[in-house]
Design an enzyme around this catalytic site. Structure first.
Site, PDB file in Angstrom:
ATOM      1  N   HIS A   1       0.823  -1.287  -0.239  1.00  0.00           N
ATOM      2  CA  HIS A   1       0.253  -0.134  -0.214  1.00  0.00           C
ATOM      3  C   HIS A   1       1.172   1.510   0.100  1.00  0.00           C
ATOM      4  O   HIS A   1       0.931   2.096  -0.588  1.00  0.00           O
ATOM      5  CB  HIS A   1      -1.016  -0.181   1.855  1.00  0.00           C
ATOM      6  CG  HIS A   1      -1.978  -0.887   1.684  1.00  0.00           C
ATOM      7  ND1 HIS A   1      -2.055  -2.064   2.645  1.00  0.00           N
ATOM      8  CD2 HIS A   1      -2.615  -1.642   0.120  1.00  0.00           C
ATOM      9  CE1 HIS A   1      -3.121  -2.917   2.381  1.00  0.00           C
ATOM     10  NE2 HIS A   1      -3.840  -2.426   1.454  1.00  0.00           N
TER      11      HIS A   1
ATOM     12  N   LYS B   1     -17.876  -5.960   8.630  1.00  0.00           N
ATOM     13  CA  LYS B   1     -16.527  -6.675   8.527  1.00  0.00           C
ATOM     14  C   LYS B   1     -16.154  -6.430   9.734  1.00  0.00           C
ATOM     15  O   LYS B   1     -16.119  -5.658  10.345  1.00  0.00           O
ATOM     16  CB  LYS B   1     -15.980  -5.898   7.221  1.00  0.00           C
ATOM     17  CG  LYS B   1     -14.639  -7.253   6.415  1.00  0.00           C
ATOM     18  CD  LYS B   1     -14.275  -6.377   5.553  1.00  0.00           C
ATOM     19  CE  LYS B   1     -13.110  -6.960   4.966  1.00  0.00           C
ATOM     20  NZ  LYS B   1     -11.952  -6.710   4.279  1.00  0.00           N
TER      21      LYS B   1
ATOM     22  N   ARG C   1      -2.636  -5.544  -8.463  1.00  0.00           N
ATOM     23  CA  ARG C   1      -1.366  -7.073  -7.950  1.00  0.00           C
ATOM     24  C   ARG C   1      -1.549  -7.870  -9.372  1.00  0.00           C
ATOM     25  O   ARG C   1      -1.717  -7.243 -10.553  1.00  0.00           O
ATOM     26  CB  ARG C   1      -1.534  -7.655  -6.928  1.00  0.00           C
ATOM     27  CG  ARG C   1      -1.068  -6.817  -5.792  1.00  0.00           C
ATOM     28  CD  ARG C   1      -1.829  -7.442  -4.643  1.00  0.00           C
ATOM     29  NE  ARG C   1      -3.371  -6.454  -4.407  1.00  0.00           N
ATOM     30  CZ  ARG C   1      -4.029  -7.181  -3.395  1.00  0.00           C
ATOM     31  NH1 ARG C   1      -4.092  -7.591  -2.501  1.00  0.00           N
ATOM     32  NH2 ARG C   1      -4.973  -6.716  -3.297  1.00  0.00           N
TER      33      ARG C   1
ATOM     34  N   SER D   1      -3.233  -7.530   3.206  1.00  0.00           N
ATOM     35  CA  SER D   1      -3.379  -7.540   4.214  1.00  0.00           C
ATOM     36  C   SER D   1      -3.447  -8.640   5.120  1.00  0.00           C
ATOM     37  O   SER D   1      -2.926  -8.749   5.886  1.00  0.00           O
ATOM     38  CB  SER D   1      -4.242  -6.361   4.583  1.00  0.00           C
ATOM     39  OG  SER D   1      -3.939  -5.132   4.357  1.00  0.00           O
TER      40      SER D   1
END
Ligand code: ADP
Length: 164
Positions: free
Chosen positions: A17, A41, A90, A129
């Site tokens: 990030h 979440k 990515r 993460s």
């Protein structure tokens, strides 16, 4: 003034990030790092903690503002005078999701916003993460993945969660 937004969960913020943020900050006058608060979440870190960790590792970049957001990104952008969305790309697996998101945002905003994709640097291509949380859970080395300023906080959280 060109204002861009880079949104994510940042649970916690990784070197991947940070790399995208550093590069994106050179493309705009102000970069808002928007920390997502999704009530459905479960996060490792609370919204306040995620903002605090994010601010800590970005304190040397002058044109950054860390804000929290929930709801539609387009609405958040209108409120904050932003016209650019920054996304990191990515592996190929990111592509389809990111493209759908970009088209969706463009439709809702009637073409008023543009998405810029920044390719992940080679060393962070497979970093997320969730990888960091997994490594921390099993007490692995975090130096390659996380800024040294936040490593101990992440280790502490892993220990706490392991005890539960
Ligand atoms: P993560 O996938 O690490 O949980 P988020 O879902 O919060 O991160 O993603 C926020 C943005 O950061 C997305 O655009 C995502 O593609 C990008 N991103 C995440 N990790 C990396 C990385 N290692 N390199 C480049 N971009 C990344």
């Amino acid at each position: 003034m060109k204002v861009a937004v880079y949104a994510g969960s940042f649970d916690p913020i990784t070197k991947g990030h940070q790399d995208v943020i550093k590069r994106a900050s050179k493309l705009c006058d102000k970069l808002i790092v928007a920390v997502l608060n999704n009530k459905n979440k479960k996060y490792w870190f609370s919204l306040e903690e995620r903002k605090e960790l994010t601010e800590k590792v970005l304190e040397d970049i002058p044109n950054i503002e860390v804000l929290d957001f929930s709801g539609l990104l387009v609405t958040f952008m209108e409120k904050n005078g932003a016209e650019l969305v920054i996304r990191g790309l990515r592996a190929v697996s990111d592509y389809e999701y990111e493209l759908a998101l970009a088209y969706g945002n463009q439709e809702i905003a009637d073409g008023e916003i543009e998405t810029i994709f920044i390719p992940a640097s080679k060393e962070y291509l497979y970093l997320s993460s969730s990888v960091v949380r997994e490594v921390a859970t099993y007490d692995g080395k975090l130096e390659k993945f996380l800024d040294e300023k936040i490593i101990s906080q992440v280790r502490e959280r892993a220990k706490l969660l392991n005890r539960e």
